[in-house]
Design an enzyme around this catalytic site. Structure first.
Site, PDB file in Angstrom:
ATOM      1  N   SER A  58       8.210   2.198  12.595  1.00  0.00           N
ATOM      2  CA  SER A  58       7.009   2.953  12.962  1.00  0.00           C
ATOM      3  C   SER A  58       6.880   3.121  14.463  1.00  0.00           C
ATOM      4  O   SER A  58       6.926   2.148  15.222  1.00  0.00           O
ATOM      5  CB  SER A  58       5.780   2.210  12.415  1.00  0.00           C
ATOM      6  OG  SER A  58       4.597   2.621  13.064  1.00  0.00           O
ATOM      7  N   GLY A  59       6.648   4.360  14.908  1.00  0.00           N
ATOM      8  CA  GLY A  59       6.408   4.608  16.316  1.00  0.00           C
ATOM      9  C   GLY A  59       5.150   3.933  16.815  1.00  0.00           C
ATOM     10  O   GLY A  59       5.123   3.363  17.908  1.00  0.00           O
ATOM     11  N   LEU A  60       4.081   3.995  16.013  1.00  0.00           N
ATOM     12  CA  LEU A  60       2.830   3.331  16.384  1.00  0.00           C
ATOM     13  C   LEU A  60       3.042   1.827  16.511  1.00  0.00           C
ATOM     14  O   LEU A  60       2.609   1.199  17.488  1.00  0.00           O
ATOM     15  CB  LEU A  60       1.754   3.618  15.333  1.00  0.00           C
ATOM     16  CG  LEU A  60       0.473   2.771  15.415  1.00  0.00           C
ATOM     17  CD1 LEU A  60      -0.236   2.982  16.744  1.00  0.00           C
ATOM     18  CD2 LEU A  60      -0.457   3.083  14.243  1.00  0.00           C
ATOM     19  N   ASP A  70       0.672   4.920  21.345  1.00  0.00           N
ATOM     20  CA  ASP A  70       1.530   5.814  20.563  1.00  0.00           C
ATOM     21  C   ASP A  70       1.359   7.241  21.069  1.00  0.00           C
ATOM     22  O   ASP A  70       0.813   8.110  20.400  1.00  0.00           O
ATOM     23  CB  ASP A  70       1.169   5.706  19.075  1.00  0.00           C
ATOM     24  CG  ASP A  70       2.105   6.519  18.192  1.00  0.00           C
ATOM     25  OD1 ASP A  70       3.240   6.801  18.620  1.00  0.00           O
ATOM     26  OD2 ASP A  70       1.692   6.862  17.070  1.00  0.00           O
ATOM     27  N   ASP A  97      10.903   6.477  12.818  1.00  0.00           N
ATOM     28  CA  ASP A  97       9.904   7.427  13.306  1.00  0.00           C
ATOM     29  C   ASP A  97      10.356   7.890  14.683  1.00  0.00           C
ATOM     30  O   ASP A  97      10.201   7.184  15.683  1.00  0.00           O
ATOM     31  CB  ASP A  97       8.548   6.713  13.377  1.00  0.00           C
ATOM     32  CG  ASP A  97       7.424   7.608  13.865  1.00  0.00           C
ATOM     33  OD1 ASP A  97       7.691   8.784  14.176  1.00  0.00           O
ATOM     34  OD2 ASP A  97       6.282   7.128  13.940  1.00  0.00           O
ATOM     35  N   ASP A  99       9.152  10.360  16.401  1.00  0.00           N
ATOM     36  CA  ASP A  99       8.115  11.194  17.037  1.00  0.00           C
ATOM     37  C   ASP A  99       8.565  12.653  16.997  1.00  0.00           C
ATOM     38  O   ASP A  99       9.042  13.113  15.984  1.00  0.00           O
ATOM     39  CB  ASP A  99       7.817  10.692  18.453  1.00  0.00           C
ATOM     40  CG  ASP A  99       7.087   9.360  18.446  1.00  0.00           C
ATOM     41  OD1 ASP A  99       6.482   9.017  17.411  1.00  0.00           O
ATOM     42  OD2 ASP A  99       7.130   8.648  19.453  1.00  0.00           O
ATOM     43  N   GLU A 126       8.637  14.996  13.900  1.00  0.00           N
ATOM     44  CA  GLU A 126       7.410  15.751  13.633  1.00  0.00           C
ATOM     45  C   GLU A 126       7.359  17.001  14.501  1.00  0.00           C
ATOM     46  O   GLU A 126       7.868  17.017  15.626  1.00  0.00           O
ATOM     47  CB  GLU A 126       6.186  14.886  13.864  1.00  0.00           C
ATOM     48  CG  GLU A 126       6.017  14.367  15.278  1.00  0.00           C
ATOM     49  CD  GLU A 126       4.897  13.348  15.387  1.00  0.00           C
ATOM     50  OE1 GLU A 126       3.812  13.734  15.849  1.00  0.00           O
ATOM     51  OE2 GLU A 126       5.118  12.179  15.015  1.00  0.00           O
ATOM     52  N   LYS A 132       3.814  13.586  22.458  1.00  0.00           N
ATOM     53  CA  LYS A 132       2.931  13.712  21.302  1.00  0.00           C
ATOM     54  C   LYS A 132       1.821  12.677  21.393  1.00  0.00           C
ATOM     55  O   LYS A 132       1.918  11.687  22.137  1.00  0.00           O
ATOM     56  CB  LYS A 132       3.709  13.562  19.990  1.00  0.00           C
ATOM     57  CG  LYS A 132       4.564  12.292  19.822  1.00  0.00           C
ATOM     58  CD  LYS A 132       3.838  10.981  19.555  1.00  0.00           C
ATOM     59  CE  LYS A 132       2.946  10.979  18.332  1.00  0.00           C
ATOM     60  NZ  LYS A 132       3.567  10.276  17.186  1.00  0.00           N
ATOM     61  N   ASN A 134      -0.701  10.218  18.811  1.00  0.00           N
ATOM     62  CA  ASN A 134      -0.855   9.721  17.454  1.00  0.00           C
ATOM     63  C   ASN A 134      -1.749  10.655  16.648  1.00  0.00           C
ATOM     64  O   ASN A 134      -2.781  11.123  17.131  1.00  0.00           O
ATOM     65  CB  ASN A 134      -1.459   8.309  17.480  1.00  0.00           C
ATOM     66  CG  ASN A 134      -1.595   7.708  16.103  1.00  0.00           C
ATOM     67  OD1 ASN A 134      -2.550   7.982  15.379  1.00  0.00           O
ATOM     68  ND2 ASN A 134      -0.640   6.887  15.725  1.00  0.00           N
ATOM     69  N   SER A 135      -1.361  10.912  15.424  1.00  0.00           N
ATOM     70  CA  SER A 135      -2.022  11.928  14.606  1.00  0.00           C
ATOM     71  C   SER A 135      -3.471  11.618  14.274  1.00  0.00           C
ATOM     72  O   SER A 135      -4.219  12.513  13.880  1.00  0.00           O
ATOM     73  CB  SER A 135      -1.238  12.127  13.301  1.00  0.00           C
ATOM     74  OG  SER A 135       0.081  12.543  13.558  1.00  0.00           O
ATOM     75  N   ARG A 169       8.775  16.187   9.515  1.00  0.00           N
ATOM     76  CA  ARG A 169       7.365  15.828   9.330  1.00  0.00           C
ATOM     77  C   ARG A 169       6.478  16.983   9.770  1.00  0.00           C
ATOM     78  O   ARG A 169       6.549  17.448  10.920  1.00  0.00           O
ATOM     79  CB  ARG A 169       7.057  14.572  10.134  1.00  0.00           C
ATOM     80  CG  ARG A 169       5.581  14.209  10.222  1.00  0.00           C
ATOM     81  CD  ARG A 169       5.441  12.827  10.816  1.00  0.00           C
ATOM     82  NE  ARG A 169       4.143  12.593  11.399  1.00  0.00           N
ATOM     83  CZ  ARG A 169       3.738  11.423  11.895  1.00  0.00           C
ATOM     84  NH1 ARG A 169       4.564  10.391  11.855  1.00  0.00           N
ATOM     85  NH2 ARG A 169       2.556  11.284  12.432  1.00  0.00           N
ATOM     86  N   HIS A 200       1.780  15.277   6.230  1.00  0.00           N
ATOM     87  CA  HIS A 200       0.864  14.270   6.762  1.00  0.00           C
ATOM     88  C   HIS A 200      -0.570  14.779   6.706  1.00  0.00           C
ATOM     89  O   HIS A 200      -0.825  15.985   6.861  1.00  0.00           O
ATOM     90  CB  HIS A 200       1.244  13.954   8.202  1.00  0.00           C
ATOM     91  CG  HIS A 200       0.817  12.597   8.663  1.00  0.00           C
ATOM     92  ND1 HIS A 200       0.520  11.567   7.801  1.00  0.00           N
ATOM     93  CD2 HIS A 200       0.632  12.093   9.912  1.00  0.00           C
ATOM     94  CE1 HIS A 200       0.191  10.501   8.499  1.00  0.00           C
ATOM     95  NE2 HIS A 200       0.235  10.782   9.779  1.00  0.00           N
TER      96      HIS A 200
END
Length: 306
Positions: A58-60, A70, A97, A99, A126, A132, A134-135, A169, A200
């Site tokens: 996970s990137g986060l 992130d 991930d 990103d 993504e 980027k 975090n979503s 993604r 997502h």
């Protein structure tokens, strides 16, 4: 150390080709598969011990464990180093991930190539620009142009070959666009060579995810991340023929909670006697990381003294 020379007795990564095939099997399986989040070698080993068959780097979680946000504050070389430790600490395939690829097509292919060298089995990119965010943070999530992002995907495929799994993604729902835009992008990314689509959402229920799956009709496997719509039963995903669920950040979040509780108690009690029964024993740590193999190797390779 060359991963091909490492032994299975150390419970570390399989040879790269075998690991990549295993990830592809999980992604294309007709049954529902799970990938568990990990962010370092220790969490990777714990996920393996729990019985998970694949990992999500996970990137986060990796950013958080390094003390970064992130938002591409951690460099891609730092991420690659962490993934290598995860691969060495487990024999599980790893979907990373990636990103947005840390830049344009050239950055994306450099990232993917290095991940492949270090033991990863696939990468997820993504369709945002660089850097980027975090979503789930804020409302500024500009999307990449479809043709430009498709070029990133093609560059990764040309660099890594057919065995390395490439997941595209789609952030259209995160960015406030509708389902039609998400499906349009999915078609383009499939044409560009993606092996699976990650759709997502930041909503607390899974309606738009299930609608996407219904309209997508199985053109490529679908991967989802139900961090926000966690109350949806997995039976709904099976019924929608979703391929893979990523439990995306719970090892990291659990570690924060446990460490905070432990630190608070030690500070308040001015000692460790109260927390000692509630934390892992040193023997558990040694067992998880196979100190017994090291002890046996010492007996085998170090000189014998009288």
């Amino acid at each position: 150390m060359n991963r091909m020379l490492q032994t299975k007795s150390m419970n570390i990564a399989l040879p790269p080709n075998q690991a990549r095939e295993t990830l592809r099997d999980l992604i294309v399986s007709k049954g529902l598969s799970y990938l568990m989040e990990a962010h370092d070698g220790l969490s990777a080993a714990i996920a393996r011990q729990a019985g998970f068959k694949g990992l999500w780097a996970s990137g986060l979680s990796i950013s958080s464990s390094l003390g970064y946000r992130d938002a591409n504050e951690a460099s891609w070389t730092q991420v690659v180093d962490v993934v290598e430790r995860m691969a060495d600490a487990s024999d599980l395939p790893i979907l990373v991930d990636g990103d947005s690829g840390f830049g344009n097509f050239n950055n994306a292919r450099l990232l993917a190539g290095k991940l492949q060298q270090r033991g990863a089995s696939g990468v997820c990119l993504e369709d945002k620009g660089f850097p980027k965010m975090n979503s789930f943070v804020g409302n500024r999530h500009p999307l990449a142009e479809i043709d430009e992002f498709s070029g990133r995907l093609k560059a990764v495929k040309d660099t890594t070959g057919p065995d390395f799994v490439l997941v595209a993604r789609i952030e259209a729902l995160i960015a406030g666009y509708g389902l039609d835009e998400a499906l349009h992008r999915a078609d383009a990314y499939a044409d560009a060579g993606a092996d699976a689509i990650l759709i997502h959402s930041r909503k607390s229920e899974a309606t738009e995810i299930l609608d996407f799956a219904r309209r997508w009709a199985g053109k490529l496997p679908i991967v989802i991340v139900p961090t926000k719509y966690y109350k949806t039963p997995v039976s709904a995903y099976r019924d929608a023929q979703i391929s893979t669920v990523i439990w995306a950040n719970h090892n990291m979040r659990a570690a924060i909670s446990a460490m905070r509780t432990t630190c608070d108690r030690i500070m308040a009690e001015e000692g460790i006697a109260g927390v000692e029964p509630e934390v892992a024993t040193l023997e558990e740590v040694f067992g998880l990381l196979h100190y017994d193999e090291l002890a046996a190797a010492e007996d085998r390779y170090l000189p014998k003294h009288a």
